[in-house]
Design an enzyme around this catalytic site. Structure first.
Site, mmCIF file in Angstrom:
data_model
loop_
_atom_site.group_PDB
_atom_site.id
_atom_site.type_symbol
_atom_site.label_atom_id
_atom_site.label_comp_id
_atom_site.label_asym_id
_atom_site.label_seq_id
_atom_site.Cartn_x
_atom_site.Cartn_y
_atom_site.Cartn_z
ATOM 1 N N ASN A 223 9.691 39.809 -16.046
ATOM 2 C CA ASN A 223 10.441 41.065 -16.156
ATOM 3 C C ASN A 223 9.679 42.014 -17.089
ATOM 4 O O ASN A 223 9.617 41.795 -18.288
ATOM 5 C CB ASN A 223 11.842 40.758 -16.697
ATOM 6 C CG ASN A 223 12.716 41.990 -16.820
ATOM 7 O OD1 ASN A 223 12.239 43.120 -16.705
ATOM 8 N ND2 ASN A 223 13.995 41.779 -17.063
ATOM 9 N N HIS B 287 14.642 45.847 -9.041
ATOM 10 C CA HIS B 287 14.124 45.484 -10.367
ATOM 11 C C HIS B 287 13.904 43.975 -10.402
ATOM 12 O O HIS B 287 14.739 43.193 -9.928
ATOM 13 C CB HIS B 287 15.145 45.902 -11.433
ATOM 14 C CG HIS B 287 14.840 45.368 -12.783
ATOM 15 N ND1 HIS B 287 13.598 45.457 -13.355
ATOM 16 C CD2 HIS B 287 15.628 44.712 -13.693
ATOM 17 C CE1 HIS B 287 13.628 44.887 -14.546
ATOM 18 N NE2 HIS B 287 14.845 44.427 -14.774
ATOM 19 N N CYS C 7 15.373 48.922 -18.229
ATOM 20 C CA CYS C 7 14.751 48.537 -16.945
ATOM 21 C C CYS C 7 14.932 49.606 -15.875
ATOM 22 O O CYS C 7 14.248 49.596 -14.860
ATOM 23 C CB CYS C 7 15.315 47.207 -16.466
ATOM 24 S SG CYS C 7 15.149 45.913 -17.689
#
Ligand code: UT7
Length: 333
Positions: free
Chosen positions: A290, A260, A118
């Site tokens: 996500n 994030h 990520c």
């Protein structure tokens, strides 16, 4: 040695056409829209077509066309492609090289894939900045592009509700003399002792996939959600503080925080630890879930095109992911 300023010249995104809602997931696993919204903030996510046209380099191709248009540049100005992804098109060649050909780049620019989960986009951006700053390159294409739907066990409710597919890119280059746009401070880090919090050990060189793994369905991504949650909030807040301290700036001088997008509660808790007002935090997790390396550049592009982030605004990018990897970028757009 002369130091150059780095400017974000253009951004672009691609979101797969297929939308998978929480209601759709209710028909696939034992879950509910209410549980998913309350625990994660996610309402829907995008899923790439398995038949092609939306693979990670395809998404990056479309997103890059937008970024080039915004920057009014042609593909051959790109000196380096940094492709952040844990779901590359294939093992060899790397996705950056595949994309180079798709974009019609003929200048033999350097092509590198970044597997920082990520944090992949922030890793790429900070590395591009270092090379632009020192004059090694003039222009870089930084990408976060993921097709996580391939790596998710769609029978595992603890994982499949969280992730989605998508891509975001930024074209970054040397700022002209006197331009106020600049990357002000960067931070990158990792803590390998947390590797078991989020991993996918089957399918690498150590343990190639066998028929047994396929039957047991043990080859998919696995996450200890609670552990990740605790480390994420602490780490995201710490990364933000590092770049602010380094730039000798305070949180009050930050116009926008782009964290994030892993879980709305992680974003809210991080915001509270830092003490940043909610209206300064960019959130789009409800629409896309996500998307790993793609969350930060997608959120950035949307905030720019929606007129939230304007030239001159100070923006703090903050990322955290498997590895554990983490990093942040403080920039004046
Ligand atoms: O990108 C970076 C990596 N990602 C992250 O950092 C994500 C971090 N973690 C999280 O976002 C959260 O921990 C999750 C959303 C994954 C889980 O939320 P939680 O509040 O930590 O829930 P939990 O795992 O403690 O589970 C609570 C209950 C359990 O039932 P019992 O044992 O209390 O009876 C789970 O079995 O919720 C159950 N559960 C579900 N119920 C309905 C787990 N998944 C689901 C589901 N639908 N999809």
């Amino acid at each position: 040695m002369r130091h150059y300023q780095t400017k974000i010249l253009g951004t672009g995104i691609y979101l797969p056409k297929r939308i998978l809602t929480n209601t759709d997931l209710e028909k696939m696993v034992e879950t509910s829209d209410q549980w998913i919204v309350e625990r994660t903030g996610i309402k829907e996510r995008r899923i790439c077509s398995p038949d092609g046209g939306e693979f990670p380099t395809d998404m990056a191709y479309h997103a890059t066309q937008q970024a080039l248009k915004m920057a009014n540049l042609s593909p051959n100005v790109i000196d380096m492609i940094l492709f952040g992804s844990v779901t590359p098109d294939m093992k060899l060649p790397n996705s950056a090289s595949i994309l180079q050909t798709k974009l019609g780049i003929t200048n033999k620019c350097a092509c590198l894939d970044l597997a920082a989960a990520c944090s992949g986009f922030v890793y790429g951006l900070n590395m591009a900045h270092a090379m632009i700053q020192t004059g090694m390159i003039k222009t870089a294409l930084v990408i976060g592009s993921e097709m996580l739907s391939r790596e998710v066990n769609w029978k595992d409710r603890s994982i499949c509700i969280l992730f989605g597919d998508g891509c975001g890119v930024a074209l970054v280059g040397r700022a002209p003399e006197g331009d106020s746009s600049a990357i002000l401070s960067t931070y990158l880090g990792a803590d390998g002792t947390g590797k078991e919090f989020f991993d996918q050990p089957i399918g690498g060189a150590v343990t190639p996939i066998t028929a047994k793994h396929l039957v047991e369905e043990s080859h998919y991504m696995k996450m200890k959600g609670g552990e990740m949650f605790k480390v994420a909030t602490r780490t995201l807040a710490q990364c933000a503080k590092y770049v602010l301290d380094d730039a000798k700036m305070s949180l009050e001088q930050v116009d926008w925080l782009i964290p994030h997008q892993a879980n709305l509660r992680i974003i809210e808790t991080t915001g509270k630890i830092l003490g940043i007002p909610e209206n300064k935090v960019i959130i789009n997790i409800q629409k896309y879930g996500n998307t790993s390396a793609a969350t930060v550049p997608i959120a950035f592009h949307e905030a720019v095109t929606e007129g939230k982030i304007k030239r001159g605004d100070v923006v703090l990018l903050d990322a955290f992911g498997a590895g554990l990897t983490f990093g942040s970028t403080l920039l004046r757009y």
